[in-house]
Scaffold this motif. Sequence first.
Motif, PDB file in Angstrom:
ATOM      1  N   THR A  90       0.796  -1.225   0.000  1.00 41.65           N
ATOM      2  CA  THR A  90       0.000   0.000   0.000  1.00 41.65           C
ATOM      3  C   THR A  90       0.833   1.281   0.000  1.00 41.65           C
ATOM      4  OG1 THR A  90      -0.246  -0.125   2.407  1.00 41.65           O
ATOM      5  CG2 THR A  90      -2.009  -1.083   1.062  1.00 41.65           C
ATOM      6  N   LYS A  93       0.578   1.798  -3.847  1.00 38.97           N
ATOM      7  CA  LYS A  93      -0.733   1.661  -4.479  1.00 38.97           C
ATOM      8  C   LYS A  93      -1.810   1.816  -3.418  1.00 38.97           C
ATOM      9  CE  LYS A  93      -3.606  -1.628  -7.061  1.00 38.97           C
ATOM     10  NZ  LYS A  93      -4.825  -1.445  -6.337  1.00 38.97           N
ATOM     11  N   LEU A  95      -5.357   1.487  -1.734  1.00 37.74           N
ATOM     12  CA  LEU A  95      -6.463   0.541  -1.817  1.00 37.74           C
ATOM     13  C   LEU A  95      -7.761   1.303  -2.074  1.00 37.74           C
ATOM     14  CD1 LEU A  95      -5.652  -1.789   1.225  1.00 37.74           C
ATOM     15  CD2 LEU A  95      -5.263  -2.260  -1.197  1.00 37.74           C
ATOM     16  N   SER A  96      -8.588   0.723  -2.910  1.00 40.12           N
ATOM     17  CA  SER A  96      -9.898   1.329  -3.166  1.00 40.12           C
ATOM     18  C   SER A  96     -10.823   0.999  -1.997  1.00 40.12           C
ATOM     19  CB  SER A  96     -10.483   0.760  -4.460  1.00 40.12           C
ATOM     20  OG  SER A  96     -10.867  -0.589  -4.258  1.00 40.12           O
ATOM     21  N   ALA A  98     -13.574  -0.485  -2.141  1.00 41.69           N
ATOM     22  CA  ALA A  98     -14.051  -1.861  -2.347  1.00 41.69           C
ATOM     23  C   ALA A  98     -12.998  -2.868  -1.877  1.00 41.69           C
ATOM     24  CB  ALA A  98     -14.389  -2.092  -3.818  1.00 41.69           C
ATOM     25  N   GLU A  99     -11.721  -2.604  -2.155  1.00 44.64           N
ATOM     26  CA  GLU A  99     -10.657  -3.508  -1.707  1.00 44.64           C
ATOM     27  C   GLU A  99     -10.559  -3.531  -0.184  1.00 44.64           C
ATOM     28  OE1 GLU A  99      -7.416  -3.375  -5.338  1.00 44.64           O
ATOM     29  OE2 GLU A  99      -7.612  -1.597  -4.069  1.00 44.64           O
ATOM     30  N   GLU A 102     -13.386  -5.570   1.142  1.00 46.89           N
ATOM     31  CA  GLU A 102     -13.149  -7.008   0.923  1.00 46.89           C
ATOM     32  C   GLU A 102     -12.134  -7.560   1.921  1.00 46.89           C
ATOM     33  OE1 GLU A 102     -13.363 -10.832  -0.873  1.00 46.89           O
ATOM     34  OE2 GLU A 102     -14.721  -9.124  -0.751  1.00 46.89           O
ATOM     35  N   ILE A 103     -11.071  -6.802   2.177  1.00 50.06           N
ATOM     36  CA  ILE A 103     -10.067  -7.228   3.160  1.00 50.06           C
ATOM     37  C   ILE A 103     -10.700  -7.325   4.546  1.00 50.06           C
ATOM     38  CG2 ILE A 103      -7.939  -6.546   4.355  1.00 50.06           C
ATOM     39  CD1 ILE A 103      -7.027  -5.389   1.589  1.00 50.06           C
TER      40      ILE A 103
END
Length: 113
Positions: A90, A93, A95-96, A98-99, A102-103
């Motif tokens: 991270t 990049k 995290l969105s 949605a990500e 989900e995590i």
Amino acid sequence: LVESKFAALIWANEPLHSRELVKLCEAELNWKKPTTYTVLRKLCERGLFRNENGMVSSVISKEEFYAMQSEKFVEDTFEGSLPAFLAAFTTRKALSPAEIAEIRRLIDGYGEG
């Protein structure tokens, strides 16, 4: 990476005769027959595939294989620390939402099990 491509050929075509696998590897990977048999033998020894009487099939699923590859990467690169992996991932990049959701769902599900 090469092992993954080889394994994908088997999963997509199994069960298949080792002669067919040699032809596929020649066409897709530009491998000679000895290379195909060497890699197949190594992956059979590792318990990923079996070659019984010339018929090649999988012992583990594609999902199990990639889970093993991921575990090995985290173990080798981050001393087995999933939080260290996520921190490194991270930093470059984001995290969105949605990500992140989900995590969280995965972590919550793991805590329940």
